[in-house]
Design a protein around this motif. Structure first.
Motif, PDB file in Angstrom:
ATOM      1  N   GLU A 160      -5.217   0.349   3.419  1.00 52.92           N
ATOM      2  CA  GLU A 160      -4.743  -0.702   4.221  1.00 52.92           C
ATOM      3  C   GLU A 160      -4.717  -0.435   5.729  1.00 52.92           C
ATOM      4  O   GLU A 160      -4.991  -1.073   6.556  1.00 52.92           O
ATOM      5  N   GLU A 161      -4.255   1.028   5.777  1.00 59.43           N
ATOM      6  CA  GLU A 161      -4.003   1.480   7.173  1.00 59.43           C
ATOM      7  C   GLU A 161      -5.445   1.918   7.768  1.00 59.43           C
ATOM      8  O   GLU A 161      -5.411   2.329   8.995  1.00 59.43           O
TER       9      GLU A 161
ATOM     10  N   HIS B  61       7.188  -6.522   3.560  1.00 59.07           N
ATOM     11  CA  HIS B  61       6.891  -5.590   4.473  1.00 59.07           C
ATOM     12  C   HIS B  61       7.859  -5.277   5.494  1.00 59.07           C
ATOM     13  O   HIS B  61       8.913  -6.217   5.501  1.00 59.07           O
TER      14      HIS B  61
ATOM     15  N   HIS C 179       0.537  -1.334   0.098  1.00 57.95           N
ATOM     16  CA  HIS C 179      -0.033   0.194   0.082  1.00 57.95           C
ATOM     17  C   HIS C 179       0.925   1.227   0.070  1.00 57.95           C
ATOM     18  O   HIS C 179       2.058   1.246   0.314  1.00 57.95           O
TER      19      HIS C 179
ATOM     20  N   HIS D 196      -2.111  -7.358   7.226  1.00 59.39           N
ATOM     21  CA  HIS D 196      -1.463  -6.788   6.031  1.00 59.39           C
ATOM     22  C   HIS D 196      -2.349  -7.238   4.878  1.00 59.39           C
ATOM     23  O   HIS D 196      -3.283  -8.230   5.044  1.00 59.39           O
TER      24      HIS D 196
ATOM     25  N   ASP E   9       6.565   1.608   5.556  1.00 61.38           N
ATOM     26  CA  ASP E   9       5.144   0.838   5.821  1.00 61.38           C
ATOM     27  C   ASP E   9       4.368   1.041   4.655  1.00 61.38           C
ATOM     28  O   ASP E   9       3.594   1.845   4.499  1.00 61.38           O
ATOM     29  N   GLY E  10       4.522   0.033   3.843  1.00 61.31           N
ATOM     30  CA  GLY E  10       3.535   0.022   2.266  1.00 61.31           C
ATOM     31  C   GLY E  10       4.474   0.261   1.333  1.00 61.31           C
ATOM     32  O   GLY E  10       4.680  -0.627   0.539  1.00 61.31           O
TER      33      GLY E  10
END
Ligand SMILES: [Zn+2]
Length: 405
Positions: free
Chosen positions: A121-122, A184, A78, A353, A89-90
């Motif tokens: 995703e978050e 990730h 993401h 995830h 992160d992503g």
């Protein structure tokens, strides 16, 4: 088979380009469907086009770049971030996917990599919206009701502003892909602590969410004698202490539980709380441990109700769906790591995830690279350049092995 490698400098340059979109201190602030998130999507579209992939964006903001090959592996992650959060992160998983396409698509004849960036995703509007939509687990009604948790924007309005409203949503087609691979950052400190290079994810925990409501009697904090109070705040605190004492006896080795929010009603300095609401979350890859935690929690609540003076109830808000990663993908990651001299460990993911939902539609796997100090969901989140580049080599080589099989 031949060993494939990434272009490390190119991977780092891409990650730094994304770091510059919505930059915040050393991290980024790129909430879902915000202007910086949309800019990052446009950045990805341009990269996909420049590398022979055809990008498309669907009605939930998912981006998929297709190479049009007969045999295809889907890779991605993401682009949006948590608020004022980290830069990897992503984006790490999206850039690795892009790199795999750049390295492999020109040399593999009828096989190739398609690249995905899943929207939200978050969970700014709701948990893992994009990947859930792709596997048919997001209803139009949920989209109608979804509201951004920080500023209260409606998802439908945000999609309209972005120009994505009314577009069809991509749906996983049976047999289209041989599998899904996502990289990730670990977001924990196991790899760093044990001086290991690559985490091979075995499963992704399910998240169970409960609401515990304690009912007492609201009254005046000055005139109500202590002996006759039914203080919901005190009862809630006592219950938490009791759960902290009892739950370790029934938990599995990796079970975690959290009370992340306590609301006292009415929440005023001179009023005895008549009601307390607690959000209680349990995570595990094995539902049997969660069942034991829930049973023990219900037993503790029953004991509290017998003792009085307040009344407590528990409600299930959401049940978890643990996801198991494909054995074939785990073995391919290990073989690729060995070819690149990288050490590995098999481990579950305690964080959710996109691969979790993709695994319901096709064989899926994940690899982790170390997080410095185990820090994530914070702007200081980081991974060393050496670990980023090593992870990219292993990722590209894993893709090649899966497509060759
Ligand atoms: Zn993430």
């Amino acid at each position: 088979m031949p060993r494939f490698s990434a272009d490390g400098a190119r991977v780092l340059a891409d990650l730094h380009a994304l770091r510059g979109i919505g930059a915040y201190k050393t991290g980024v602030h790129r909430p879902s469907l915000s202007p910086p998130h949309l800019e990052s999507i446009r950045w990805l579209e341009a990269q996909l086009k420049a590398n022979g992939l055809t990008p498309a964006i669907d009605g939930i903001g998912n981006v998929i770049g297709t190479a049009g090959r007969r045999k295809a592996l889907l890779c991605g992650s993401h682009l949006e971030s948590q608020n004022h959060s980290g830069w990897l992160d992503g984006p790490l998983g999206v850039v690795y996917a892009l790199e795999a396409a750049r390295v492999l698509n020109p040399v593999l004849k009828d096989a190739g990599i398609d690249v995905a960036a899943w929207c939200d995703e978050e969970g700014h509007f709701g948990p893992l919206l994009g990947s859930r939509s792709y596997v048919g687990q997001l209803s139009d009604e949920e989209m109608d009701a979804a509201v951004e948790r920080t500023e209260g924007r409606r998802l439908r309005d945000a999609l309209a502003t972005a120009g994505f409203a009314g577009r069809p949503r991509f749906k996983a087609e049976a047999g289209r892909y041989i599998g899904y691979l996502e990289a990730h950052i670990e977001q924990g400190d196991l790899l760093e602590h044990d001086k290991l290079d690559i985490g091979v994810v075995t499963s992704i925990v399910g998240i169970w969410q409960f609401k515990i409501v304690v009912s007492g009697v609201q009254n005046h904090a000055g005139t109500t004698r202590m002996a006759i109070r039914k203080d919901a705040g005190v009862a809630a605190a006592q219950l938490l202490v009791e759960l902290h004492r009892r739950l370790p006896r029934v938990a599995g080795p990796r079970t975690v539980w959290t009370v992340g929010n306590i609301t006292l009603v009415p929440g005023a300095p001179s009023i005895i709380p008549g009601r307390a609401e607690l959000l209680f979350q349990v995570r595990d890859a094995d539902p049997q441990y969660v069942a034991r935690i829930e049973a023990e929690t219900r037993a503790a609540i029953a004991d509290a109700n017998r003792a009085g003076p307040c009344e407590t109830a528990i409600e299930v808000l959401r049940t978890g769906q643990p996801a198991h990663m494909s054995a074939t993908v785990q073995e391919a990651i290990e073989a690729a790591a060995a070819a690149h001299g990288a050490s590995t460990v098999r481990m579950p993911s305690g964080a959710g995830h996109d691969a979790q939902f993709l695994s319901f539609a096709m064989p899926a796997g994940m690899l982790f690279v170390p997080s410095i100090g185990g820090i994530s969901h914070h702007w200081t989140e980081n991974t060393s350049d050496a670990d980023i580049v090593r992870g990219a080599h292993v990722f590209v080589d894993t893709c090649a092995r899966l497509l060759a099989a």
